[in-house]
Design a protein around this motif. Structure first.
Motif, PDB file in Angstrom:
ATOM      1  N   ASP A  63      92.692 -20.332  17.443  1.00  0.00           N
ATOM      2  CA  ASP A  63      92.299 -20.482  18.811  1.00  0.00           C
ATOM      3  C   ASP A  63      90.910 -21.168  19.056  1.00  0.00           C
ATOM      4  OD1 ASP A  63      92.467 -19.859  21.452  1.00  0.00           O
ATOM      5  OD2 ASP A  63      91.226 -17.875  21.509  1.00  0.00           O
ATOM      6  N   PRO A  64      91.297 -22.712  18.677  1.00  0.00           N
ATOM      7  CA  PRO A  64      90.197 -23.451  18.736  1.00  0.00           C
ATOM      8  C   PRO A  64      89.589 -23.822  20.485  1.00  0.00           C
ATOM      9  CG  PRO A  64      91.806 -24.652  18.356  1.00  0.00           C
ATOM     10  CD  PRO A  64      92.443 -23.380  18.302  1.00  0.00           C
ATOM     11  N   GLY A  65      88.174 -24.198  20.361  1.00  0.00           N
ATOM     12  CA  GLY A  65      87.928 -24.593  21.694  1.00  0.00           C
ATOM     13  C   GLY A  65      87.778 -26.215  21.835  1.00  0.00           C
ATOM     14  N   TYR A  66      87.386 -26.827  22.877  1.00  0.00           N
ATOM     15  CA  TYR A  66      87.330 -28.277  23.017  1.00  0.00           C
ATOM     16  C   TYR A  66      86.239 -28.853  22.172  1.00  0.00           C
ATOM     17  CZ  TYR A  66      86.713 -32.890  24.815  1.00  0.00           C
ATOM     18  OH  TYR A  66      86.616 -34.272  25.220  1.00  0.00           O
ATOM     19  N   TRP A  67      85.225 -28.176  22.189  1.00  0.00           N
ATOM     20  CA  TRP A  67      83.925 -28.732  21.306  1.00  0.00           C
ATOM     21  C   TRP A  67      83.973 -28.664  19.953  1.00  0.00           C
ATOM     22  CZ3 TRP A  67      81.698 -31.987  23.961  1.00  0.00           C
ATOM     23  CH2 TRP A  67      81.698 -32.394  25.370  1.00  0.00           C
TER      24      TRP A  67
END
Length: 206
Positions: A63-67
Motif C-alpha cells: 500500500d505505497p503512497g506517491y512520495w
C-alpha cells in the motif's frame, strides 16, 4: 408448452448461463507507461474501455503512497488499470494504443521523467494476455520500425494499489497544468518522432 419441454428449456438456459455471463464479464489490463498522468487519456478515448484508474504495481512495499514510490525504493512503477469490454475491444487493441503512447526504447524512464518507477511494462493478467503481449512485442521488434530493440518488459501480474485521488483524471481536472507538463516534458515531440501521425489507430508496426 408441455411440462417436459419447459424442463428441457430450463435445463438449456442453466447450461448456457455460465458461458453468457463469462462472455459479458469485463476484463482488465495493467500497463506502465511512465508518468501515469498521461496514461488515462489514450485509453479513455477508446470505445469499449469502461474505466481507467491510476496506481502503483510491481513492487515490494505494501500500500505505497506517491512520495514513497518516487524515491525508486519501493520497486513499484506508476501504472494504469484499464477495465474494458472484450466484446467491444480486445487486449491486442489495448496494446496498440499503449505502444503509441510510450517510448518503448527508453530503459530509464519516459521523456523528462527519469527513474525506475517510470519504466514501461506490461502486466498480463492471465496466460492469454501474456501470449498476446509477447506476440505484440515480438512483432514490433520484427517490424524494422526501430534500429534498436524494444525494452518494455512483460512482468508477472502483481497487486495494484490505487493512487491518491489528486492523481486520478489529472488531465481532465487540471487541463492547463497537464498541458504545461506535456509541453515541457517533450512527450508529444518524441511520440511524433517515434510513431508519426498522433493517435493513429491500428498496429504500430504498420
Amino acid at each position: 408448452m408441455s411440462f417436459t419441454r419447459t424442463l428441457w428449456l430450463g435445463a438449456l438456459l442453466l447450461f448456457l448461463a455460465p458461458a453468457l455471463t463469462q462472455a459479458d464479464e469485463p476484463e482488465q489490463a495493467v500497463l506502465a507507461g511512465g508518468c501515469f498522468w498521461s496514461m488515462q487519456a489514450p485509453f479513455d478515448a477508446l470505445e469499449g474501455v469502461l474505466e481507467t484508474e491510476l496506481g502503483y504495481t510491481g513492487g515490494h512495499t505494501l500500500d505505497p503512497g506517491y512520495w514513497q514510490v518516487v524515491t525508486g525504493r519501493t520497486g513499484h512503477v506508476e501504472a494504469v488499470r484499464i477495465l474494458f469490454d472484450p466484446g467491444s475491444i480486445d487486449f491486442s487493441e489495448i496494446l496498440e494504443a499503449f505502444w503509441r503512447s510510450i517510448d518503448p526504447l527508453d530503459p530509464h524512464g519516459q521523456f523528462c521523467d527519469r527513474g525506475s518507477h517510470y519504466r514501461t511494462a506490461i502486466f498480463p493478467q492471465d496466460a492469454a494476455q501474456r501470449a498476446i503481449a509477447e506476440a505484440s512485442r515480438a512483432e514490433l521488434n520484427r517490424s524494422g520500425r526501430f534500429d534498436q530493440p524494444v525494452v518494455t518488459r512483460i512482468r508477472d501480474a502483481a497487486p495494484f494499489y490505487r493512487a491518491e485521488d489528486e492523481h486520478q483524471n489529472y488531465y481532465r481536472n487540471h487541463p492547463e497544468r497537464y498541458a504545461d507538463y506535456v509541453t515541457h516534458c517533450g512527450r508529444e515531440e518524441r511520440l511524433q518522432a517515434l510513431w508519426g501521425v498522433p493517435n493513429k489507430l491500428g498496429p504500430p508496426w504498420k
